[in-house]
Design an enzyme around this catalytic site. Structure first.
Site, PDB file in Angstrom:
ATOM      1  CD  GLU A   1      14.639  22.900  21.302  1.00  0.00           C
ATOM      2  OE1 GLU A   1      14.871  22.940  20.078  1.00  0.00           O
ATOM      3  OE2 GLU A   1      14.699  21.855  21.964  1.00  0.00           O
TER       4      GLU A   1
ATOM      5  CE  LYS B   1      15.881  19.822  17.104  1.00  0.00           C
ATOM      6  NZ  LYS B   1      15.479  20.596  18.303  1.00  0.00           N
TER       7      LYS B   1
ATOM      8  CG  ASP C   1      27.551  28.809   6.444  1.00  0.00           C
ATOM      9  OD1 ASP C   1      26.467  28.262   6.696  1.00  0.00           O
ATOM     10  OD2 ASP C   1      27.983  28.958   5.291  1.00  0.00           O
TER      11      ASP C   1
ATOM     12  CG  HIS D   1      10.889  20.824  26.188  1.00  0.00           C
ATOM     13  ND1 HIS D   1      12.085  21.342  25.761  1.00  0.00           N
ATOM     14  CD2 HIS D   1      10.017  20.996  25.171  1.00  0.00           C
ATOM     15  CE1 HIS D   1      11.937  21.793  24.530  1.00  0.00           C
ATOM     16  NE2 HIS D   1      10.706  21.600  24.156  1.00  0.00           N
TER      17      HIS D   1
HETATM   18  C1  MEV Z   1      14.897  18.312  21.395  1.00  0.00           C
HETATM   19  O1  MEV Z   1      15.153  19.552  20.798  1.00  0.00           O
HETATM   20  C2  MEV Z   1      16.164  17.444  21.396  1.00  0.00           C
HETATM   21  C3  MEV Z   1      15.981  16.012  21.917  1.00  0.00           C
HETATM   22  O2  MEV Z   1      14.966  15.339  21.169  1.00  0.00           O
HETATM   23  C4  MEV Z   1      17.314  15.327  21.748  1.00  0.00           C
HETATM   24  C5  MEV Z   1      17.301  13.846  22.065  1.00  0.00           C
HETATM   25  O3  MEV Z   1      16.249  13.186  21.908  1.00  0.00           O
HETATM   26  O4  MEV Z   1      18.377  13.336  22.432  1.00  0.00           O
HETATM   27  C6  MEV Z   1      15.540  15.995  23.353  1.00  0.00           C
END
Ligand code: MEV
Length: 424
Positions: A83, A261, A277, A375
């Site tokens: 990513e 996430k 793992d 991003h």
């Molecule tokens: C993207 O990989 C992760 C985000 O969505 C985390 C978040 O929203 O805090 C940017």
């Protein structure tokens, strides 16, 4: 020589130059990191010993996060991820924490739990007490199996027994707590659980079924905290907005899943780069996020007395330095060498800190400017590559599709054709 993780302008170098610079920062010879290069990484022969029916290996980029100070030690952190912007974001957040001493961590210890499921006990409550009365005998039986772990100061420590109502009747669940020291621990606890199960069945007067560790590793918790400088973050409003974003994640499972996430973007990248793992750690973290009965955030952000932002995280981290892919995978070994960690606990401290840094960076980007700008700029390079740009062409194509605000493969192809036509 002490490690120095503050390497400025690492991005402006070639990958080969970066490898030399991070080796220098880590105080190790560049050859110790040779396995990070694709041609010196995992061979087919080595892969063939790891899993079945091997036909190939998949390469994932490894970037190095800079600026981390964790418990007073500088660490250069290998992160395996596909990513864009993850490595840059972690480095940037670590820089913002560095001026206030970086990350501080603590650990609940290295205890993993195995579960032994007892079925058909006619007197479940009495069976529970009979098993608890045999605690010392069962611990001794378990420890006989792993004299090496015991010689390193680990071993079976305690037994706990739960009565569990289920839709097929009452079950009795034994938990065997094992201090696994520097191992991830699955093999050690599973072997012990299988070995003591027949004696447990005898004591319970019934039969046992499953004997396996739980990935809800809540006796192996790592906590990390850091103060992020208000000025470097962009001022008091940004601090207040990150606090509001954090409160949203704490209160709402839909937001919590995405917030977590973002944390896992950091955690999984280090877990993978050190051959640990990833699924075990992810199962553990998400079960921990739901420990109150409602899924919530794994971290919190508050404003401290000086107006800075203070971040805290608590995660179960079942990771090790001995056994498994960590030992068998040459690139994972190089990752561990780069980090310079000597215990599983130190590795877990790094992983939790990177999770917190990653989370801060995401919340800041979301609160301050939205995630897409930075991003997409990085994503443009991936789009340029997908459109067929060579390594030498990627920079120019990416710059153009960003400038034109059309970060799409079809447009990248057009730009590439144009570029090739003009340079032909
Ligand atoms: C993207 O990989 C992760 C985000 O969505 C985390 C978040 O929203 O805090 C940017």
């Amino acid at each position: 020589m002490p490690r120095n993780s503050r390497i400025q302008g690492l991005r402006d170098h070639t990958p080969d130059e970066r490898l030399d610079l991070v080796a220098e920062g880590a105080g190790i010879a560049a050859e110790a990191l040779a396995a990070l290069r694709p041609d010196a990484g995992l061979s087919i022969a080595q892969a063939d010993h790891l899993v079945e029916n091997v036909v190939g290996v998949i390469a994932v980029p490894v970037g190095v996060a800079t600026n981390f100070t964790i418990d007073g030690e500088d660490r250069l952190v290998p992160m395996a991820t596909e990513e864009p912007s993850v490595v840059a974001a972690a480095s940037n957040a670590a820089r913002i924490a560095r001026v206030h001493g970086g990350f501080r961590t603590s650990s609940s210890g290295d205890v993993m739990i195995a579960q032994i499921q007892i079925l058909d006990a006619v007197d479940p409550h009495a069976a529970r007490l009979r098993v608890l009365e045999a605690r010392d005998e069962l611990l001794a039986l378990a420890n006989e199996l792993d004299p090496i772990l015991v010689s390193f100061g680990g071993g079976a420590r305690d037994i706990d027994v739960r009565i569990l109502p289920t839709r097929v009747g009452t079950q009795v669940i034994v938990h065997l707590h094992v201090d696994v020291r520097d191992a991830m621990g699955a093999n050690a606890v599973n072997t012990m659980a299988e070995a003591i199960a027949p004696r447990i069945a005898e004591i319970a007067g019934s039969r046992t079924l499953l004997r396996i560790l739980t990935n809800k590793a809540d006796q192996r918790i790592t906590r990390a905290r850091a103060v992020f400088d208000a000025d470097l973050l962009g001022g008091a409003q940004v601090v207040a907005d990150i606090v509001a974003a954090s409160a949203f994640a704490e209160a709402d499972p839909y937001r919590a899943a995405t917030h977590n996430k973002g944390i896992m973007n950091g955690i999984t990248a280090v877990v993978l780069a050190t051959g640990n793992d990833t699924r075990a750690v992810e199962a553990g973290c998400h079960s921990h996020a739901a420990r109150s009965g409602r899924y919530s955030a794994l971290s919190q952000f508050e404003q401290d007395a000086d107006g800075n932002l203070v971040g805290t995280i608590e995660v179960p981290l079942a990771v090790g330095l001995v056994g498994g892919a960590t030992k068998a995978h040459p690139t994972a070994q190089a990752g561990v060498t780069l980090l310079g960690v000597e215990t599983a606990r130190e590795l877990a401290a790094v992983i939790a800190s990177v999770g917190l840094a990653q989370n801060l960076a995401a919340c800041r980007a979301l609160a301050a400017e939205g995630i897409q700008r930075g991003h997409m700029t990085l994503h443009a390079r991936t789009i340029a590559a997908s459109a067929g740009a060579t390594v030498d062409e990627i920079g120019a194509v990416a710059a153009r599709i960003v400038a034109d605000r059309r970060i799409r493969v079809e447009y990248a192809r057009e730009v590439l054709d144009e570029l090739r036509a003009t340079s032909a």
